[in-house]
Design a protein around this motif. Structure first.
Motif, PDB file in Angstrom:
ATOM      1  N   UNK A  13       0.844  -1.190   0.000  1.00 45.96           N
ATOM      2  CA  UNK A  13       0.000   0.000   0.000  1.00 45.96           C
ATOM      3  C   UNK A  13       0.876   1.235   0.000  1.00 45.96           C
ATOM      4  N   UNK A  14       0.404   2.264   0.645  1.00 47.39           N
ATOM      5  CA  UNK A  14       1.121   3.530   0.707  1.00 47.39           C
ATOM      6  C   UNK A  14       2.471   3.349   1.386  1.00 47.39           C
ATOM      7  N   UNK A  15       3.525   3.845   0.760  1.00 51.16           N
ATOM      8  CA  UNK A  15       4.853   3.655   1.360  1.00 51.16           C
ATOM      9  C   UNK A  15       5.051   4.448   2.642  1.00 51.16           C
ATOM     10  N   UNK A  16       4.251   5.471   2.879  1.00 48.28           N
ATOM     11  CA  UNK A  16       4.343   6.189   4.155  1.00 48.28           C
ATOM     12  C   UNK A  16       4.028   5.235   5.308  1.00 48.28           C
ATOM     13  N   UNK A  17       3.053   4.348   5.092  1.00 52.24           N
ATOM     14  CA  UNK A  17       2.646   3.398   6.136  1.00 52.24           C
ATOM     15  C   UNK A  17       3.718   2.348   6.388  1.00 52.24           C
ATOM     16  N   UNK A  18       4.170   1.708   5.313  1.00 53.41           N
ATOM     17  CA  UNK A  18       5.138   0.630   5.495  1.00 53.41           C
ATOM     18  C   UNK A  18       6.471   1.166   6.016  1.00 53.41           C
ATOM     19  N   UNK A  19       6.863   2.342   5.552  1.00 53.86           N
ATOM     20  CA  UNK A  19       8.107   2.945   6.046  1.00 53.86           C
ATOM     21  C   UNK A  19       8.020   3.188   7.549  1.00 53.86           C
ATOM     22  N   UNK A  20       6.911   3.753   8.007  1.00 56.83           N
ATOM     23  CA  UNK A  20       6.736   4.061   9.429  1.00 56.83           C
ATOM     24  C   UNK A  20       6.834   2.792  10.276  1.00 56.83           C
ATOM     25  N   UNK A  21       6.270   1.706   9.806  1.00 61.01           N
ATOM     26  CA  UNK A  21       6.312   0.436  10.543  1.00 61.01           C
ATOM     27  C   UNK A  21       7.742  -0.080  10.643  1.00 61.01           C
ATOM     28  N   UNK A  22       8.414  -0.217   9.516  1.00 58.33           N
ATOM     29  CA  UNK A  22       9.711  -0.882   9.504  1.00 58.33           C
ATOM     30  C   UNK A  22      10.832  -0.034  10.108  1.00 58.33           C
ATOM     31  N   UNK A  23      10.690   1.279  10.091  1.00 62.05           N
ATOM     32  CA  UNK A  23      11.692   2.134  10.730  1.00 62.05           C
ATOM     33  C   UNK A  23      11.785   1.889  12.232  1.00 62.05           C
ATOM     34  N   UNK A  25      11.688  -0.991  13.822  1.00 60.90           N
ATOM     35  CA  UNK A  25      12.155  -2.324  14.197  1.00 60.90           C
ATOM     36  C   UNK A  25      13.637  -2.359  14.537  1.00 60.90           C
ATOM     37  N   UNK A  26      13.929  -3.049  15.629  1.00 69.53           N
ATOM     38  CA  UNK A  26      15.319  -3.291  16.021  1.00 69.53           C
ATOM     39  C   UNK A  26      15.991  -4.091  14.908  1.00 69.53           C
ATOM     40  N   UNK A  27      17.173  -3.673  14.513  1.00 64.85           N
ATOM     41  CA  UNK A  27      17.897  -4.353  13.443  1.00 64.85           C
ATOM     42  C   UNK A  27      17.713  -3.714  12.082  1.00 64.85           C
ATOM     43  N   UNK A  28      16.727  -2.833  11.948  1.00 68.32           N
ATOM     44  CA  UNK A  28      16.536  -2.115  10.688  1.00 68.32           C
ATOM     45  C   UNK A  28      17.371  -0.840  10.760  1.00 68.32           C
ATOM     46  N   UNK A  29      18.297  -0.718   9.848  1.00 62.68           N
ATOM     47  CA  UNK A  29      19.212   0.426   9.837  1.00 62.68           C
ATOM     48  C   UNK A  29      18.644   1.613   9.059  1.00 62.68           C
ATOM     49  N   UNK A  30      17.921   1.307   7.971  1.00 58.95           N
ATOM     50  CA  UNK A  30      17.430   2.376   7.092  1.00 58.95           C
ATOM     51  C   UNK A  30      16.257   1.849   6.288  1.00 58.95           C
ATOM     52  N   UNK A  31      15.318   2.740   5.965  1.00 59.94           N
ATOM     53  CA  UNK A  31      14.207   2.414   5.077  1.00 59.94           C
ATOM     54  C   UNK A  31      14.113   3.530   4.041  1.00 59.94           C
ATOM     55  N   UNK A  32      14.002   3.144   2.777  1.00 59.70           N
ATOM     56  CA  UNK A  32      13.896   4.109   1.687  1.00 59.70           C
ATOM     57  C   UNK A  32      12.582   3.874   0.961  1.00 59.70           C
ATOM     58  N   UNK A  33      11.790   4.926   0.830  1.00 60.05           N
ATOM     59  CA  UNK A  33      10.549   4.848   0.053  1.00 60.05           C
ATOM     60  C   UNK A  33      10.865   5.074  -1.418  1.00 60.05           C
ATOM     61  N   UNK A  34      10.161   4.322  -2.275  1.00 64.40           N
ATOM     62  CA  UNK A  34      10.404   4.482  -3.706  1.00 64.40           C
ATOM     63  C   UNK A  34       9.386   3.744  -4.546  1.00 64.40           C
ATOM     64  N   UNK A  35       9.770   3.528  -5.785  1.00 60.99           N
ATOM     65  CA  UNK A  35       8.882   2.928  -6.779  1.00 60.99           C
ATOM     66  C   UNK A  35       9.614   1.788  -7.486  1.00 60.99           C
ATOM     67  N   UNK A  36       8.912   0.692  -7.714  1.00 56.64           N
ATOM     68  CA  UNK A  36       9.479  -0.420  -8.458  1.00 56.64           C
ATOM     69  C   UNK A  36       8.359  -1.225  -9.110  1.00 56.64           C
ATOM     70  N   UNK A  76       6.029  -9.436   9.923  1.00 58.04           N
ATOM     71  CA  UNK A  76       5.545  -8.093  10.252  1.00 58.04           C
ATOM     72  C   UNK A  76       4.890  -7.444   9.037  1.00 58.04           C
ATOM     73  N   UNK A  77       5.421  -7.686   7.864  1.00 55.07           N
ATOM     74  CA  UNK A  77       4.814  -7.191   6.629  1.00 55.07           C
ATOM     75  C   UNK A  77       3.369  -7.680   6.512  1.00 55.07           C
ATOM     76  N   UNK A  78       3.165  -8.971   6.699  1.00 52.91           N
ATOM     77  CA  UNK A  78       1.816  -9.521   6.559  1.00 52.91           C
ATOM     78  C   UNK A  78       0.901  -9.123   7.710  1.00 52.91           C
ATOM     79  N   UNK A  79       1.455  -8.837   8.858  1.00 55.66           N
ATOM     80  CA  UNK A  79       0.639  -8.463  10.016  1.00 55.66           C
ATOM     81  C   UNK A  79       0.217  -7.001   9.999  1.00 55.66           C
ATOM     82  N   UNK A  80       0.861  -6.176   9.168  1.00 54.93           N
ATOM     83  CA  UNK A  80       0.594  -4.737   9.238  1.00 54.93           C
ATOM     84  C   UNK A  80      -0.018  -4.164   7.959  1.00 54.93           C
TER      85      UNK A  80
END
Length: 181
Positions: A13-23, A25-36, A76-80
């Motif tokens: 869905x919206x990358x604002x949502x997924x970025x906010x979730x994954x940022x 998490x412990x062990x996540x160093x960086x999250x970049x929103x984009x298009x693919x 976490x992806x599937x849960x959120x």
């Protein structure tokens, strides 16, 4: 830079949502929103919004595999987000909001396929999972104002009504995976 960093690419869905979730998490160093996943080079947000480029709003997650696994990211992806709605997350409608896992290698592909089979066998969702598993092609970073969006705009209406409930669910179900601030 950390030698253990791996990259995962998800569209939920919206990358604002997924970025906010994954940022968070412990062990996540960086999250970049984009298009693919589309068919034109260097797309802009205004083009993505039309749904005609074929791109998904996606995030790339740079994570330390010694602190969080790809399987945990999948969980976490599937849960959120809702992996059972085709080209839609809530009021966000169009192929740019599809649920998709863009794999970087065969191990990620197999892990994603196995995890979806597990979810289906356990009947975790009431409806069939429509999440696509796609080979990652070119990933284009979104414009700067999309990066770290929630943290910079948490009082905005969309953040309050769409992202906050996802973060609440994350805190309720995965508090042991969250960064300590």
């Amino acid at each position: 830079m950390n030698d253990n960093l791996q990259v995962a690419t998800f569209a939920g869905g919206c990358f604002w949502c997924t970025e906010a979730v994954f940022l968070r998490l412990e062990g996540v160093e960086k999250v970049v929103s984009g298009y693919t996943g589309g068919h034109i080079k260097n797309p802009a947000y205004r083009e993505i919004c039309t749904g005609r480029t074929g791109h998904a709003e996606a995030i790339q997650i740079f994570y330390d595999e010694n602190r969080i696994s790809y399987k945990e990211l999948l969980e976490i992806f599937f849960a959120t987000h809702d992996p059972t709605t085709l080209n839609r997350q809530g009021n966000d409608i169009g192929t740019q909001y599809r649920s998709s896992i863009f794999y970087h290698n065969d191990i990620q592909k197999q892990s994603a396929e196995d995890f979806i089979k597990y979810l289906e066998n356990e009947q975790i969702f009431d409806s069939p999972i429509v999440t696509e598993i796609e080979l990652l092609g070119p990933f284009y970073n979104a414009e700067d104002y999309h990066q770290n969006y929630y943290n910079q705009n948490s009082e905005q209406g969309y953040c309050q009504f769409v992202i906050n409930p996802k973060l609440k669910k994350l805190r309720a179900n995965y508090s042991n995976k969250l960064k300590t601030i």
